[in-house]
Design a protein around this motif. Sequence first.
Motif, PDB file in Angstrom:
ATOM      1  N   TYR A 250      40.799  49.607  53.275  1.00 49.33           N
ATOM      2  CA  TYR A 250      41.560  49.365  54.497  1.00 49.33           C
ATOM      3  C   TYR A 250      41.353  47.926  54.980  1.00 49.33           C
ATOM      4  O   TYR A 250      42.322  47.217  55.297  1.00 49.33           O
ATOM      5  CB  TYR A 250      41.131  50.348  55.584  1.00 49.33           C
ATOM      6  CG  TYR A 250      41.582  49.950  56.971  1.00 49.33           C
ATOM      7  CD1 TYR A 250      42.878  50.176  57.403  1.00 49.33           C
ATOM      8  CD2 TYR A 250      40.691  49.318  57.853  1.00 49.33           C
ATOM      9  CE1 TYR A 250      43.298  49.783  58.663  1.00 49.33           C
ATOM     10  CE2 TYR A 250      41.099  48.926  59.115  1.00 49.33           C
ATOM     11  CZ  TYR A 250      42.392  49.151  59.519  1.00 49.33           C
ATOM     12  OH  TYR A 250      42.798  48.762  60.767  1.00 49.33           O
ATOM     13  N   PHE A 251      40.094  47.498  55.044  1.00 43.50           N
ATOM     14  CA  PHE A 251      39.811  46.151  55.548  1.00 43.50           C
ATOM     15  C   PHE A 251      40.331  45.081  54.594  1.00 43.50           C
ATOM     16  O   PHE A 251      40.798  44.015  55.039  1.00 43.50           O
ATOM     17  CB  PHE A 251      38.305  45.989  55.769  1.00 43.50           C
ATOM     18  CG  PHE A 251      37.788  46.778  56.945  1.00 43.50           C
ATOM     19  CD1 PHE A 251      37.998  46.329  58.232  1.00 43.50           C
ATOM     20  CD2 PHE A 251      37.104  47.966  56.758  1.00 43.50           C
ATOM     21  CE1 PHE A 251      37.541  47.055  59.324  1.00 43.50           C
ATOM     22  CE2 PHE A 251      36.637  48.701  57.836  1.00 43.50           C
ATOM     23  CZ  PHE A 251      36.861  48.249  59.120  1.00 43.50           C
ATOM     24  N   LEU A 252      40.295  45.347  53.303  1.00 39.10           N
ATOM     25  CA  LEU A 252      40.840  44.390  52.335  1.00 39.10           C
ATOM     26  C   LEU A 252      42.360  44.310  52.439  1.00 39.10           C
ATOM     27  O   LEU A 252      42.937  43.223  52.451  1.00 39.10           O
ATOM     28  CB  LEU A 252      40.429  44.808  50.919  1.00 39.10           C
ATOM     29  CG  LEU A 252      38.953  44.593  50.575  1.00 39.10           C
ATOM     30  CD1 LEU A 252      38.536  45.465  49.398  1.00 39.10           C
ATOM     31  CD2 LEU A 252      38.695  43.121  50.256  1.00 39.10           C
ATOM     32  N   HIS A 253      43.012  45.451  52.553  1.00 41.19           N
ATOM     33  CA  HIS A 253      44.475  45.482  52.582  1.00 41.19           C
ATOM     34  C   HIS A 253      45.050  44.881  53.853  1.00 41.19           C
ATOM     35  O   HIS A 253      46.156  44.313  53.844  1.00 41.19           O
ATOM     36  CB  HIS A 253      44.962  46.925  52.421  1.00 41.19           C
ATOM     37  CG  HIS A 253      46.448  47.059  52.330  1.00 41.19           C
ATOM     38  ND1 HIS A 253      47.184  46.546  51.273  1.00 41.19           N
ATOM     39  CD2 HIS A 253      47.347  47.642  53.173  1.00 41.19           C
ATOM     40  CE1 HIS A 253      48.457  46.806  51.468  1.00 41.19           C
ATOM     41  NE2 HIS A 253      48.597  47.467  52.606  1.00 41.19           N
ATOM     42  N   MET A 281      35.104  50.455  42.340  1.00 40.75           N
ATOM     43  CA  MET A 281      36.198  50.754  43.259  1.00 40.75           C
ATOM     44  C   MET A 281      36.423  49.611  44.245  1.00 40.75           C
ATOM     45  O   MET A 281      37.557  49.266  44.581  1.00 40.75           O
ATOM     46  CB  MET A 281      35.905  52.049  44.007  1.00 40.75           C
ATOM     47  CG  MET A 281      35.944  53.300  43.134  1.00 40.75           C
ATOM     48  SD  MET A 281      35.547  54.794  44.045  1.00 40.75           S
ATOM     49  CE  MET A 281      36.869  54.807  45.261  1.00 40.75           C
ATOM     50  N   LEU A 282      35.333  49.011  44.707  1.00 40.25           N
ATOM     51  CA  LEU A 282      35.439  47.880  45.634  1.00 40.25           C
ATOM     52  C   LEU A 282      36.122  46.701  44.960  1.00 40.25           C
ATOM     53  O   LEU A 282      37.000  46.045  45.555  1.00 40.25           O
ATOM     54  CB  LEU A 282      34.040  47.499  46.122  1.00 40.25           C
ATOM     55  CG  LEU A 282      33.929  46.302  47.059  1.00 40.25           C
ATOM     56  CD1 LEU A 282      34.744  46.515  48.317  1.00 40.25           C
ATOM     57  CD2 LEU A 282      32.448  46.061  47.422  1.00 40.25           C
ATOM     58  N   ALA A 283      35.749  46.428  43.711  1.00 45.36           N
ATOM     59  CA  ALA A 283      36.356  45.309  42.988  1.00 45.36           C
ATOM     60  C   ALA A 283      37.841  45.561  42.722  1.00 45.36           C
ATOM     61  O   ALA A 283      38.663  44.640  42.786  1.00 45.36           O
ATOM     62  CB  ALA A 283      35.610  45.073  41.678  1.00 45.36           C
ATOM     63  N   LEU A 284      38.202  46.812  42.420  1.00 46.87           N
ATOM     64  CA  LEU A 284      39.623  47.145  42.224  1.00 46.87           C
ATOM     65  C   LEU A 284      40.436  46.874  43.486  1.00 46.87           C
ATOM     66  O   LEU A 284      41.521  46.271  43.425  1.00 46.87           O
ATOM     67  CB  LEU A 284      39.754  48.617  41.830  1.00 46.87           C
ATOM     68  CG  LEU A 284      39.476  48.999  40.382  1.00 46.87           C
ATOM     69  CD1 LEU A 284      39.433  50.510  40.240  1.00 46.87           C
ATOM     70  CD2 LEU A 284      40.532  48.403  39.450  1.00 46.87           C
ATOM     71  N   ALA A 285      39.916  47.316  44.613  1.00 41.20           N
ATOM     72  CA  ALA A 285      40.633  47.118  45.876  1.00 41.20           C
ATOM     73  C   ALA A 285      40.714  45.637  46.231  1.00 41.20           C
ATOM     74  O   ALA A 285      41.746  45.154  46.716  1.00 41.20           O
ATOM     75  CB  ALA A 285      39.938  47.897  46.999  1.00 41.20           C
ATOM     76  N   ALA A 286      39.649  44.903  45.992  1.00 41.91           N
ATOM     77  CA  ALA A 286      39.657  43.467  46.288  1.00 41.91           C
ATOM     78  C   ALA A 286      40.663  42.746  45.398  1.00 41.91           C
ATOM     79  O   ALA A 286      41.436  41.903  45.861  1.00 41.91           O
ATOM     80  CB  ALA A 286      38.253  42.893  46.094  1.00 41.91           C
ATOM     81  N   ASN A 287      40.667  43.089  44.106  1.00 35.76           N
ATOM     82  CA  ASN A 287      41.585  42.457  43.170  1.00 35.76           C
ATOM     83  C   ASN A 287      43.031  42.727  43.540  1.00 35.76           C
ATOM     84  O   ASN A 287      43.892  41.834  43.452  1.00 35.76           O
ATOM     85  CB  ASN A 287      41.288  42.968  41.751  1.00 35.76           C
ATOM     86  CG  ASN A 287      41.989  42.169  40.677  1.00 35.76           C
ATOM     87  OD1 ASN A 287      43.017  42.576  40.159  1.00 35.76           O
ATOM     88  ND2 ASN A 287      41.431  41.016  40.348  1.00 35.76           N
ATOM     89  N   GLU A 350      37.355  41.250  34.045  1.00 36.65           N
ATOM     90  CA  GLU A 350      38.599  40.675  34.565  1.00 36.65           C
ATOM     91  C   GLU A 350      38.750  40.852  36.070  1.00 36.65           C
ATOM     92  O   GLU A 350      39.609  40.203  36.686  1.00 36.65           O
ATOM     93  CB  GLU A 350      39.816  41.276  33.850  1.00 36.65           C
ATOM     94  CG  GLU A 350      39.922  42.779  33.934  1.00 36.65           C
ATOM     95  CD  GLU A 350      39.305  43.489  32.750  1.00 36.65           C
ATOM     96  OE1 GLU A 350      39.700  44.646  32.470  1.00 36.65           O
ATOM     97  OE2 GLU A 350      38.426  42.885  32.091  1.00 36.65           O
ATOM     98  N   LEU A 351      37.919  41.686  36.685  1.00 35.89           N
ATOM     99  CA  LEU A 351      37.944  41.861  38.136  1.00 35.89           C
ATOM    100  C   LEU A 351      36.944  40.967  38.852  1.00 35.89           C
ATOM    101  O   LEU A 351      36.905  40.951  40.086  1.00 35.89           O
ATOM    102  CB  LEU A 351      37.665  43.327  38.494  1.00 35.89           C
ATOM    103  CG  LEU A 351      38.632  44.374  37.939  1.00 35.89           C
ATOM    104  CD1 LEU A 351      38.197  45.773  38.377  1.00 35.89           C
ATOM    105  CD2 LEU A 351      40.058  44.092  38.397  1.00 35.89           C
ATOM    106  N   ILE A 352      36.132  40.246  38.092  1.00 34.55           N
ATOM    107  CA  ILE A 352      35.088  39.390  38.666  1.00 34.55           C
ATOM    108  C   ILE A 352      35.583  37.948  38.737  1.00 34.55           C
ATOM    109  O   ILE A 352      36.041  37.381  37.730  1.00 34.55           O
ATOM    110  CB  ILE A 352      33.799  39.449  37.813  1.00 34.55           C
ATOM    111  CG1 ILE A 352      33.302  40.889  37.671  1.00 34.55           C
ATOM    112  CG2 ILE A 352      32.724  38.548  38.399  1.00 34.55           C
ATOM    113  CD1 ILE A 352      32.749  41.488  38.928  1.00 34.55           C
TER     114      ILE A 352
END
Length: 377
Positions: A250-253, A281-287, A350-352
């Motif tokens: 939510y905060f990322l989006h 999961m955090l990295a997926l949402a951030a990406n 690839e997410l880093i």
Amino acid sequence: MTNDPTHVKLNRLMLESAQIERLFFGEVYMRTLEWDSTAKRLKMIDQRVLPSKLELISLDTYQSVYQSIKDMAVRGAPAIGVAAAFGIVLAAQQSQAGDVDMLRADLNQAAEVLGASRPTAVNLPWALKRMLGVAGHTYSSTADLRAALLDEAQRMADEDVALNRSMAAYGAELINDGDTIIHHCNTGALATVDWGTALGVIRMAHEQGKHIHVLVDETRPRLQGARLTAWELSQYGIPYDIISDNAAGYFLHTGQVNKVFYGGDRVARNGDVANKIGSYMLALAANANNVPVYSVVPTSTIDMELASGDEIPIEERDQDEVLNIQFQNQPATPKGASARNPAFDVTPHELISGIVTEKGVIYPPFEIHLAKIMQES
């Protein structure tokens, strides 16, 4: 020499809450773990009881070090590695060996026990290999070997602090004044001998005068974020809010986050990062929301023998850590329920966005740049 790690006795010193800040971050310098040269024991903070109280555990056998790692009285890849190194020192003290070869045999036995305490963090086998390497040198007496082991363990502890400060300096350059950062798990002084990895970067940016705010993932099921990271940030005076792990998206989006920082327990040579469960999961949402993700690790956490994160062993812990939760003072799960409890997950490279080390910030392509920096190291 027994290798039974059960029924170990932990000597405790409980401190009143008013003493915590003075001892840990204030007038009297204190590391997360340190050698007591007078009592010839290893002292460490029992992280299972923070933040409500601070207890110091005094360990005088390698079996008690094994138990402290397994039960997460000490945690965080760098701290686990150094704790295991002092475990070898204690094993040397315990040994009744009459010659150097017999002492080496006892040390190998202790290393097998210590190495089985937690499988994912590469710092553990790295530290044991380094200590056994010292034991392999030529010594005229068992006393000389014991002294060399203590010197090496202390050197590793001091190196850890220096490396963390170096990582913090490099990583702080990635943080801008006014940034809001999501941080997962605990990577501060408590996860290392002192200072910290990812949280050390945040602390350095704060001490440089940058105005930052941290969103602290609770980090279920053991709540290392809510219990430990929040406590450390309180000591440093860094503004923060605790969020549930599933609120990060939510905060990322909604554009309320500038960067994501977390640590790492093992990095494969292609840049895949194993870290506390929930990191993927955090990295997926951030990406998905174009927010950079940084892993902060010492080079001792980089495992060039593993081609990818698929080869990293993932520890699965007791299901009771998931099931033993309360809702309105009642059990939150049905009687007889079962659970799965992997302690770590792997974030694909690839997410880093970058991997912060004591040698600098490493950017993609990681397979090329990690190989180069490890050769230099």
